[in-house]
Design an enzyme around this catalytic site. Structure first.
Site, mmCIF file in Angstrom:
data_model
loop_
_atom_site.group_PDB
_atom_site.id
_atom_site.type_symbol
_atom_site.label_atom_id
_atom_site.label_comp_id
_atom_site.label_asym_id
_atom_site.label_seq_id
_atom_site.Cartn_x
_atom_site.Cartn_y
_atom_site.Cartn_z
ATOM 1 C CB CYS A 110 -99.582 -14.901 59.582
ATOM 2 S SG CYS A 110 -98.869 -15.950 58.311
ATOM 3 C CG HIS A 253 -96.372 -13.631 62.257
ATOM 4 N ND1 HIS A 253 -96.452 -15.004 62.402
ATOM 5 C CD2 HIS A 253 -96.288 -13.404 60.914
ATOM 6 C CE1 HIS A 253 -96.430 -15.561 61.203
ATOM 7 N NE2 HIS A 253 -96.316 -14.625 60.293
ATOM 8 C CG ASN A 283 -94.552 -17.308 58.617
ATOM 9 O OD1 ASN A 283 -95.447 -17.699 59.370
ATOM 10 N ND2 ASN A 283 -94.697 -16.259 57.827
#
Ligand code: COA
Length: 326
Positions: A110, A253, A283
């Site tokens: 990520c 994020h 996500n």
């Protein structure tokens, strides 16, 4: 030399999977998912990482007004490429016709877009290249065990991209561009978020192994994020001599609304400065930051001179924060 973002782009697949859809697959509910994460739905790809990366890249190149033949560097931050080789960046190069570009992928889960952005900045500032395309693209839907309710509710697919150009301004004089950054890694805690999908396989091994799915210790990752994200942002602000009040947007994020709210509280900043799109997309790993950046950019919310913090964290463990002056 300074490295400036001159265009952004993004792409998310059309197929929407809602929390109610998931409640038909695993023991969960819309209410539980929304309360614990803020996520309402996610997009799932039927074409894969390269296709999404190419669409986001085309969008960003158009937005930048840069012809593909002028691209000198392509970095794709991904941990879910369609192929082990060639790398996704080479596939993007071929699709764009960016013949001059040198192309590689960067794997930091990520944190992939953030690490790629900082890498491109360093190349551009060194004078090695003049232009760069940085893409964050991931297909987490293929790494998730869709019968595991503790992980499958969190993730979605997508891609985002930014085009960078170096300008001749001295670094000490830059007033626009990708500025100070910090990055960190802790491989000793890798097991708390992992996906061992490429197992050993050859006729010389007795036992044939099958591909594995993502495994995650959600609470440990949560604790890591709420501690590390604000600390890394504070560090980069201190390095740059900028106060949190001077930041227009904190582009974090998009993992969990509660993580983002906790960072806003710790930084003593209005939550309106922390834009979010995780409600619609979940996500999306390396794509989450550039997709959000592109949304904000296309809404016309960014003015020259605006200061942004971009901050990511993820498997590895990896994390980082970057100051950008638009
Ligand atoms: N639906 C309903 N119940 C669920 C569930 C789901 N999808 N997932 C877990 N549960 C249950 C658990 O089994 C547990 O039940 P128990 O108390 O009977 O044992 C209970 O809900 C609480 O589980 P817990 O894991 O403590 O929940 P949580 O509040 O920590 O929320 C996460 C779980 C995953 C949402 C949260 O830990 C998180 O977001 N962590 C960060 C993960 C992340 O961001 N990963 C990517 C990083 S890049």
């Amino acid at each position: 030399m300074a490295a400036r973002i001159i265009g952004t782009g993004s792409y998310v697949p059309d197929r929407i999977i809602t929390n109610d859809d998931l409640a038909e697959m695993v023991e969960t509910s819309d209410a539980w998912i929304v309360e614990r994460t803020g996520i309402h739905s996610r997009r799932i790809t039927e074409t894969g990482t390269t296709d999404m990366a190419v669409r986001a890249a085309r969008n960003a190149m158009e937005n930048a007004g840069l012809p593909p033949e002028e691209l000198e560097l392509i970095i794709v931050g991904t941990s879910t490429g369609d192929c082990l080789f060639p790398n996704t960046a080479c596939e993007v190069q071929a699709a764009l016709g960016a013949e001059k570009a040198v192309c590689f992928d960067l794997s930091a889960a990520c944190s992939g877009f953030l690490f790629s952005l900082n890498t491109a900045k360093v190349y551009l500032e060194s004078g090695a290249y003049r232009t760069a395309l940085v893409v964050g693209a991931d297909t987490l839907s293929k790494t998730v065990d869709w019968s595991d309710r503790s992980t499958c509710i969190l993730f979605g697919d997508g891609a985002g991209a930014a085009v960078l150009e170096s300008s001749a301004a001295e670094q000490s004089l830059w007033n626009r561009g990708v500025g100070d950054f910090i990055m960190g890694s802790d491989g000793s805690r890798g097991e708390c978020l992992a996906c061992r999908s490429t197992e050993l396989c050859s006729p010389f091994l007795g036992e044939k192994k099958t591909s594995g799915f993502m495994t995650m210790n959600g609470q440990e990752v949560f604790r890591f994020a709420v501690k590390t994200v604000p600390r890394s942002i504070e560090e980069v602000l201190k390095k740059a001599g900028v106060t949190p009040d001077e930041i227009k947007y904190f582009i974090l994020h998009q993992a969990n609304e509660r993580i983002i709210a906790s960072v806003a509280k710790r930084m003593k900043q209005d939550s309106a400065k922390f834009p979010m799109n995780l409600a619609q997309y979940g996500n999306t790993s390396g794509a989450s930051i550039p997709v959000l950046l592109d949304e904000i950019n296309r809404k016309g919310l960014l003015k020259q001179g605006d200061k942004l913090i971009i901050s990511g964290f993820g498997a590895g463990l990896t994390w980082g924060a970057t100051l950008v002056v638009w």
